[in-house]
Enzyme design. Structure first.
Site, mmCIF file in Angstrom:
data_model
loop_
_atom_site.group_PDB
_atom_site.id
_atom_site.type_symbol
_atom_site.label_atom_id
_atom_site.label_comp_id
_atom_site.label_asym_id
_atom_site.label_seq_id
_atom_site.Cartn_x
_atom_site.Cartn_y
_atom_site.Cartn_z
ATOM 1 N N GLU A 107 0.851 -1.202 0.000
ATOM 2 C CA GLU A 107 0.000 0.000 0.000
ATOM 3 C C GLU A 107 0.875 1.237 0.000
ATOM 4 O O GLU A 107 2.026 1.189 0.434
ATOM 5 C CB GLU A 107 -0.844 0.042 1.291
ATOM 6 C CG GLU A 107 -1.910 -1.011 1.344
ATOM 7 C CD GLU A 107 -2.551 -1.116 2.723
ATOM 8 O OE1 GLU A 107 -2.339 -0.241 3.579
ATOM 9 O OE2 GLU A 107 -3.258 -2.101 2.936
ATOM 10 N N LYS A 109 2.165 4.605 1.540
ATOM 11 C CA LYS A 109 2.240 5.072 2.931
ATOM 12 C C LYS A 109 1.857 6.558 2.948
ATOM 13 O O LYS A 109 2.644 7.412 2.538
ATOM 14 C CB LYS A 109 3.645 4.870 3.496
ATOM 15 C CG LYS A 109 3.747 5.219 4.951
ATOM 16 C CD LYS A 109 5.081 4.754 5.506
ATOM 17 C CE LYS A 109 5.236 5.077 6.973
ATOM 18 N NZ LYS A 109 4.958 6.430 7.377
ATOM 19 N N ASP A 111 1.263 10.239 4.005
ATOM 20 C CA ASP A 111 2.010 11.094 4.929
ATOM 21 C C ASP A 111 1.038 12.030 5.640
ATOM 22 O O ASP A 111 0.825 13.166 5.225
ATOM 23 C CB ASP A 111 3.066 11.884 4.147
ATOM 24 C CG ASP A 111 4.108 12.476 5.076
ATOM 25 O OD1 ASP A 111 4.083 12.138 6.274
ATOM 26 O OD2 ASP A 111 4.933 13.269 4.611
ATOM 27 N N TYR A 216 -7.132 1.953 6.524
ATOM 28 C CA TYR A 216 -6.271 0.852 6.076
ATOM 29 C C TYR A 216 -6.105 -0.296 7.070
ATOM 30 O O TYR A 216 -5.289 -1.162 6.863
ATOM 31 C CB TYR A 216 -4.888 1.375 5.665
ATOM 32 C CG TYR A 216 -4.237 2.314 6.680
ATOM 33 C CD1 TYR A 216 -3.946 1.909 7.971
ATOM 34 C CD2 TYR A 216 -3.901 3.608 6.313
ATOM 35 C CE1 TYR A 216 -3.355 2.760 8.872
ATOM 36 C CE2 TYR A 216 -3.299 4.475 7.218
ATOM 37 C CZ TYR A 216 -3.028 4.040 8.499
ATOM 38 O OH TYR A 216 -2.446 4.881 9.405
ATOM 39 N N LYS A 301 10.766 3.192 3.439
ATOM 40 C CA LYS A 301 10.779 4.656 3.373
ATOM 41 C C LYS A 301 11.565 5.096 2.146
ATOM 42 O O LYS A 301 12.673 4.586 1.898
ATOM 43 C CB LYS A 301 11.432 5.249 4.636
ATOM 44 C CG LYS A 301 10.695 4.938 5.935
ATOM 45 C CD LYS A 301 9.359 5.624 6.060
ATOM 46 C CE LYS A 301 9.404 7.042 6.462
ATOM 47 N NZ LYS A 301 9.576 7.378 7.833
ATOM 48 N N CYS A 395 32.423 24.044 30.526
ATOM 49 C CA CYS A 395 30.989 23.982 30.216
ATOM 50 C C CYS A 395 30.547 25.350 29.672
ATOM 51 O O CYS A 395 30.849 26.384 30.289
ATOM 52 C CB CYS A 395 30.208 23.655 31.493
ATOM 53 S SG CYS A 395 28.431 23.839 31.275
ATOM 54 N N CYS A 398 28.021 26.812 32.711
ATOM 55 C CA CYS A 398 28.440 27.126 34.088
ATOM 56 C C CYS A 398 29.961 27.263 34.216
ATOM 57 O O CYS A 398 30.465 27.496 35.314
ATOM 58 C CB CYS A 398 27.904 26.073 35.057
ATOM 59 S SG CYS A 398 28.724 24.485 34.875
ATOM 60 N N CYS A 413 29.967 17.858 31.583
ATOM 61 C CA CYS A 413 30.051 18.888 32.615
ATOM 62 C C CYS A 413 29.745 18.156 33.926
ATOM 63 O O CYS A 413 28.643 17.628 34.095
ATOM 64 C CB CYS A 413 29.012 19.987 32.382
ATOM 65 S SG CYS A 413 28.813 21.033 33.833
ATOM 66 N N CYS A 418 24.728 22.488 37.491
ATOM 67 C CA CYS A 418 24.795 23.254 36.236
ATOM 68 C C CYS A 418 23.371 23.593 35.775
ATOM 69 O O CYS A 418 22.535 22.694 35.626
ATOM 70 C CB CYS A 418 25.517 22.440 35.170
ATOM 71 S SG CYS A 418 25.427 23.192 33.534
HETATM 72 S S1 IVH Z 1 -0.711 0.221 8.769
HETATM 73 C C1 IVH Z 1 -0.630 -2.047 12.699
HETATM 74 N N1 IVH Z 1 -0.938 1.342 6.418
HETATM 75 O O1 IVH Z 1 2.510 5.116 8.903
HETATM 76 C C2 IVH Z 1 -0.553 -1.389 11.369
HETATM 77 N N2 IVH Z 1 0.017 2.647 8.176
HETATM 78 O O2 IVH Z 1 5.187 4.916 10.116
HETATM 79 C C3 IVH Z 1 -0.904 0.036 11.408
HETATM 80 N N3 IVH Z 1 0.581 4.938 7.539
HETATM 81 O O3 IVH Z 1 1.483 4.760 12.245
HETATM 82 C C4 IVH Z 1 -0.354 0.873 10.339
HETATM 83 N N4 IVH Z 1 -0.106 4.808 5.453
HETATM 84 O O4 IVH Z 1 0.128 6.364 10.679
HETATM 85 C C5 IVH Z 1 -0.521 1.498 7.692
HETATM 86 N N5 IVH Z 1 -1.249 2.213 4.307
HETATM 87 C C6 IVH Z 1 -0.854 2.367 5.554
HETATM 88 C C7 IVH Z 1 -0.317 3.596 6.024
HETATM 89 C C8 IVH Z 1 0.120 3.687 7.351
HETATM 90 C C9 IVH Z 1 0.420 5.596 6.387
HETATM 91 C C10 IVH Z 1 1.175 5.530 8.762
HETATM 92 C C11 IVH Z 1 0.489 5.165 10.063
HETATM 93 C C12 IVH Z 1 1.573 4.499 10.874
HETATM 94 C C13 IVH Z 1 2.809 5.086 10.276
HETATM 95 C C14 IVH Z 1 4.041 4.252 10.557
#
Ligand code: IVH
Length: 661
Positions: A107, A109, A111, A216, A301, A395, A398, A413, A418
């Site tokens: 999926e 991710k 932001d 999700y 990431k 320091c 201090c 220190c 301090c």
């Molecule tokens: S699953 C237990 N799916 O990324 C599983 N998270 O860095 C729960 N996030 O805390 C997370 N897109 O806020 C999941 N497709 C996706 C996501 C996702 C964004 C976020 C979420 C999580 C964070 C972790």
């Protein structure tokens, strides 16, 4: 009348779905407005007939006085990270050992910020932030304003569902344009803008800002796979990101990553990576989680954006333990969505290894997209005027001569009085994972320290006597002072482990604080424990035992603790009581397969109550493997390592004897 109202609500809700989610409007703006006005009129005349999912409930904004705390039914986990192909392969290889033909869902991710929603009998009831994963904040009033979120599901079920609130790139640009016109500070990125809108007491702001949401995750999904769960979320009428895909192999995952790395910029919203999830829910449950992350999912990431800027100076800061840290002063530069002016350089070894000089141009990125990090100098931009760093001898605060650590890498220190150390200790004491006092952020604490309002931990609990003085301070008002005092009062009821962590005993982090709190239950018992006794606690060991004894032998610390006690600060462990039991105490357990009479989480809690440790994978250190139906490879491994096995009947007998079932 009832039918007419129901009909209007259904038409308008359908129009919203088609407009916002399917890009397929079937009513003109005029038609929509006139139906909405008709509904508003009927509802005004018949307020008892207002339906909970009426679109008017989204139109009416609300101002709340505070964010209520919400305890999540199941903890809200964050995700572990992987940063490259090798780490993706490590993740899937580990899982393949247990489940050779594991299927994954990939999926995008999002932001944004995580949210947990509760529906009761299909009606939207509550939304909460992640907070610390256990306790979040009630943001129902703001989440109600999200246009794509239905207030009623297509089935009248009870549901806890999680997802991400975000702001599209378009809405972000519009929002900033408006702010610029109004002379307001601009948001650095869509995530900050979304978070800023959600952290508002008045939902008018969230309504104006045009937030969006994708769901999700269903924590206790009744379905067999995550993929089916996602289709179910959609079927319920909730928005999901349509770009999810099944991957039957690691190369499928890598293809998905490559594809979206390329297409990322063309998306209408920001993503910061790819989430990889084990598809089969049974396998997910088998894999379980560590204290922080599920083992069945990870986040790839995207590589951090790298920029070049000038290192104009290196300055030193003093931490709560007295440790001196060099910090880069940088020509301000925007990287991964925010402007960076400072970055830690850790210690002299780091500066030496990177060959950094004052005046250098340096590569800069954000590690994990969060923490700014100096990667190294741009050698070919040197002009010869760059200067090597000269280490300070005293320091910076201090002026006490610095001492070197045993490892010869760090400088300290040594002055316990301090001011910089004191302020840092106070900031740590109130921080979220320590005493969790809200309203005493870093700069307020610095100001209060300099104004001699707070000089020690007990002073925090004396603040209630200075209410009027605080209200009169610039930047404070009655409400913020009252909230601060409530938060201070609440912190008195924390369980012991928070206080132990907050006190800043060298080497005692959250985990060790918990171990000590569970073992001794009362600070007075811990205070009198011998070094020898402490040394024998698994995970504590010699150095920490010495630190703990030194800390409690110091009369100044004893005075602080007794002052806190007389101010009403709890010094006892309030978590579940640990009962020693020879079947469980100090033994390592692994659970595999399904037990017909108890849920895995419940069994884990019982084992921990009797001082057993539950871990996820079988190793030579495992004492017992508890085996249910359809046990996986953990069972085979347990047999091959000759580890004691308890079957369903045996664990049932033991729990029956203990009166647990
Ligand atoms: S699953 C237990 N799916 O990324 C599983 N998270 O860095 C729960 N996030 O805390 C997370 N897109 O806020 C999941 N497709 C996706 C996501 C996702 C964004 C976020 C979420 C999580 C964070 C972790």
């Amino acid at each position: 009348m009832k039918e007419k109202i129901q009909q209007l609500v259904d038409t308008l809700n359908k129009a919203n779905v088609e407009y916002y989610m399917n890009d397929n409007p079937f009513l003109s703006d005029n038609e929509y407005d006139s139906l909405l006005n008709e509904l508003i009129k009927l509802e005004q005349e018949n307020p008892d007939l207002i339906l909970p999912d009426s679109p008017t409930q989204k139109v009416a904004t609300q101002v709340i006085s505070e964010f209520k705390k919400v305890t999540h039914d199941t903890p809200m986990f964050s995700l572990s990270n992987v940063f490259n192909e090798v780490e993706v392969r490590d993740f899937t290889n580990k899982i393949s050992k247990e489940f050779p033909n594991c299927e994954y869902v990939c999926e995008l991710k999002m932001d944004g910020l995580a949210v947990s929603l509760n529906y009761e009998k299909g009606i939207f009831k509550r939304a909460a932030t992640r907070g610390d994963g256990i306790i979040g904040e009630d943001i129902t009033h703001n989440v109600k304003m999200i246009k794509t979120l239905p207030l009623k599901l297509k089935e009248p079920i009870d549901l806890e569902v999680r997802g991400e609130i975000f702001m599209s790139k378009k809405s972000f640009n519009e929002c900033n344009k408006k702010r610029e016109e109004e002379g307001l500070p601009l948001f650095q990125n869509p995530r900050n803008a979304a978070a800023g809108s959600i952290r508002q007491l008045d939902s008018k702001i969230a309504k104006e800002r045009d937030l969006d949401i994708y769901l999700y995750h269903i924590p206790n999904t009744p379905l067999a796979t995550h993929y089916e769960t996602m289709q179910y979320i959609k079927k319920l009428g909730l928005p999901i990101n349509p770009n999810l895909a099944l991957a039957t192999s690691t190369s499928g995952i890598l293809d998905y990553i490559a594809n979206w790395t390329e297409k990322r910029a063309s998306l209408p919203y920001e993503i910061d990576g790819i989430v990889i999830k084990v598809n089969n829910i049974g396998m997910q449950r088998e894999l379980g989680s560590t204290a922080k992350y599920p083992r069945w999912a990870t986040a790839y990431k995207f590589p951090a954006e790298e920029v070049i800027t000038k290192l104009t100076d290196i300055i030193f800061t003093v931490g709560r333990t007295g440790q001196i840290t060099p910090n880069a002063v940088l020509e301000p530069i925007k990287v991964a969505g925010s402007t960076v002016k400072r970055a830690t350089l850790h210690n002299l070894e780091f500066i030496k290894a990177k060959d950094l000089k004052i005046g250098d141009y340096v590569y800069l990125h954000k590690a994990g997209d969060v923490i700014p990090e100096v990667v190294g100098p741009v050698i070919n931009r040197r002009c010869g005027q760059e200067k090597a760093l000269e280490m300070i001898k005293e320091c910076p605060i201090c002026h006490t001569p610095l001492v070197k650590s045993a490892s010869e890498i760090d400088y300290f220190c040594p002055n316990e009085a301090c001011p910089a150390r004191n302020v840092e200790s106070l900031i740590h004491f109130v921080s979220r994972n320590a005493m969790n006092i809200e309203g005493l952020g870093e700069s307020i604490m610095e100001d209060f320290y300099n104004m001699k309002i707070i000089q020690s931990f007990p002073d925090i609990y004396h603040l209630k006597n200075k209410k009027q003085e605080l209200i009169e301070l610039e930047g404070f008002g009655i409400k913020s002072v009252e909230n601060l005092l409530i938060s201070i009062e609440n912190s008195k009821h924390n369980s012991l482990e928070r206080l132990l962590f907050a006190l800043g005993i060298p080497g005692i982090g959250e985990k060790n604080a918990r171990i000590l709190a569970k073992k001794y239950e009362d600070i007075d018992d811990l205070k009198n424990a011998s070094e020898e006794e402490l040394q024998n606690i698994p995970d504590i060991g010699g150095i920490l035992a010495k630190n703990i004894c030194q800390f409690f032998d110091n009369p100044a610390n004893r005075i602080v603790i007794s002052q806190l006690q007389s101010l009403g600060v709890n010094t006892e462990y309030l978590g579940p009581k640990v009962i020693e039991n020879e079947m469980f105490s100090n033994k390592k357990f692994v659970l595999t397969g399904t037990l017909s009479f108890i849920k895995r989480d419940e069994l884990k809690k019982i084992i921990e109550k009797y001082n057993g440790i539950v871990s996820g994978s079988v190793s030579a250190k495992t004492d017992v493997v508890i085996v249910g139906q359809d046990a996986g490879s953990k069972y085979d491994k347990a047999v091959s390592l000759n580890i004691e096995i308890w079957d369903e009947e045996k664990i049932k007998d033991i729990l029956t004897d203990l009166n647990e079932i």
